[in-house]
Design an enzyme around this catalytic site. Structure first.
Site, PDB file in Angstrom:
ATOM      1  CE  LYS A 191      -1.563   4.181  -0.606  1.00  0.00           C
ATOM      2  NZ  LYS A 191      -1.348   3.235  -1.694  1.00  0.00           N
TER       3      LYS A 191
HETATM    4  C1  5RP Z   1      -1.568   6.247  -5.814  1.00  0.00           C
HETATM    5  C2  5RP Z   1      -1.567   5.336  -4.674  1.00  0.00           C
HETATM    6  C3  5RP Z   1      -0.541   4.264  -4.682  1.00  0.00           C
HETATM    7  O1  5RP Z   1      -1.208   3.049  -4.533  1.00  0.00           O
HETATM    8  C4  5RP Z   1       0.412   4.491  -3.569  1.00  0.00           C
HETATM    9  O2  5RP Z   1       1.096   5.691  -3.737  1.00  0.00           O
HETATM   10  C5  5RP Z   1       1.344   3.309  -3.275  1.00  0.00           C
HETATM   11  O3  5RP Z   1       2.314   3.186  -4.157  1.00  0.00           O
HETATM   12  P1  5RP Z   1       3.815   3.634  -3.898  1.00  0.00           P
HETATM   13  O4  5RP Z   1       4.384   2.668  -2.869  1.00  0.00           O
HETATM   14  O5  5RP Z   1       4.430   3.501  -5.233  1.00  0.00           O
HETATM   15  O6  5RP Z   1       3.820   5.040  -3.337  1.00  0.00           O
HETATM   16  O7  5RP Z   1      -2.388   5.409  -3.788  1.00  0.00           O
HETATM   17  O8  5RP Z   1      -2.201   7.391  -5.471  1.00  0.00           O
END
Ligand code: 5RP
Length: 292
Positions: free
Chosen positions: A203
């Site tokens: 991610k």
């Molecule tokens: C926190 C994360 C969150 O799951 C990630 O940031 C996704 O959420 P958003 O779309 O609110 O950024 O990994 O560390």
């Protein structure tokens, strides 16, 4: 006693039809074991090859985030529109009914809060508990360039080793420190390091310039985080651009659950991710669902 009389003897071995040997649909995942692939196929839709992950794990370092004060009331009704729910084991066990059959990605790192240095994390869920919760992947934060860079990388490689023993994939989440440049050079570095060290998918954040170079040199699927809340149309455009530039889905939190209409927003995001809907059309859908 076995029924030996009158057993039907006409058999068809279809000798003229060779057995199909299918490749696996997901980038870089063809050599994984059956259990890994099966779990990934519950996260990524095999038809579109993509996923809408609903991220609600923010509380693990920042407490009751806006929109997540009551996950039972605000988030459970959205789960039906997601492919995967990303959350902590505390929320899973205390709030999510076990009858929910969506795939679960468990937040498996932790140990620091917004009051301290965020990169100082460790593995916070052991493999037995991940198995017990029947998760489809374990998520770990990786702080490339951060103060505790090495510790966070080792957290990831340890999770990958443990998960590989039992067929559970690891999602590496590239976390960017406050003062670091969010550009293609940085994200190519961060995502590629995670993939080289064995993460099964990654991610990261979408960037306007050269995002396609990040996805193209990362040998495993990339999903994008949504980041801070922005107007709905802009968030749909970001998701659209990311998908068209090689992302395999979104792992979106605030831009869904902080939306004026979270239910309309997640359905509009789905249309972008799974049906390649253009942002304008998806925004129309959002407005229509919001009104109805
Ligand atoms: C926190 C994360 C969150 O799951 C990630 O940031 C996704 O959420 P958003 O779309 O609110 O950024 O990994 O560390």
């Amino acid at each position: 006693m076995a029924d030996l009389d009158g057993v039907k003897e006409v058999k068809n071995f279809y000798t003229d039809i060779p057995q199909k040997t299918e490749g696996f649909f997901l980038k870089g995942s063809n050599s994984l074991d059956w259990g890994m692939k099966n779990r990934l196929a519950r996260i990524f839709n095999p038809q579109s090859g993509r996923t809408v992950m609903l991220a609600v794990d923010h509380g693990y370092f920042q407490g009751p985030t806006t929109g997540l004060e009551r996950i039972d009331l605000n988030i459970l009704p959205l789960v039906q529109y997601s492919d995967t729910l990303m959350l902590t084991r505390g929320i899973l066990r205390s709030i999510v009914p076990p009858s929910v059959t969506k795939s679960i990605v468990i937040r498996a790192s932790g140990g620091s809060s917004i009051l301290k240095e965020l990169s100082n994390e460790e593995i916070a869920v052991n493999i037995e508990d991940s198995i017990r919760m029947n998760v489809c992947a374990m998520a770990v934060q990786v702080f490339i360039g951060g103060e505790f860079e090495k510790q966070s990388i080792i957290n990831m490689t340890k999770l990958i080793d443990m998960g590989t023993r039992y067929g559970i994939p690891t999602l590496a989440v590239t976390a960017v420190g406050k003062n670091m440049a969010r550009d293609a050079l940085y994200f190519r570095l961060a995502t590629r390091i995670c993939a080289e060290l064995g993460a099964h998918y990654i991610k990261t954040y979408y960037i306007e310039k050269d995002f396609e170079t990040v996805t193209s040199c990362c040998p495993v699927p990339i999903v994008i985080a949504g980041g801070k809340k922005i107007p709905e149309f802009d968030a749909l455009k970001m998701a659209y651009n990311a998908i068209q530039q090689g992302a395999s889905g979104v792992d979106m939190g605030r831009n869904i659950f902080q939306s004026e209409s979270p239910s309309a927003m997640i359905q509009a995001v789905r249309a972008v991710v799974h049906n390649n809907e253009k942002p304008e059309k998806a925004f129309e859908l959002y407005n229509f669902l919001k009104r109805s």
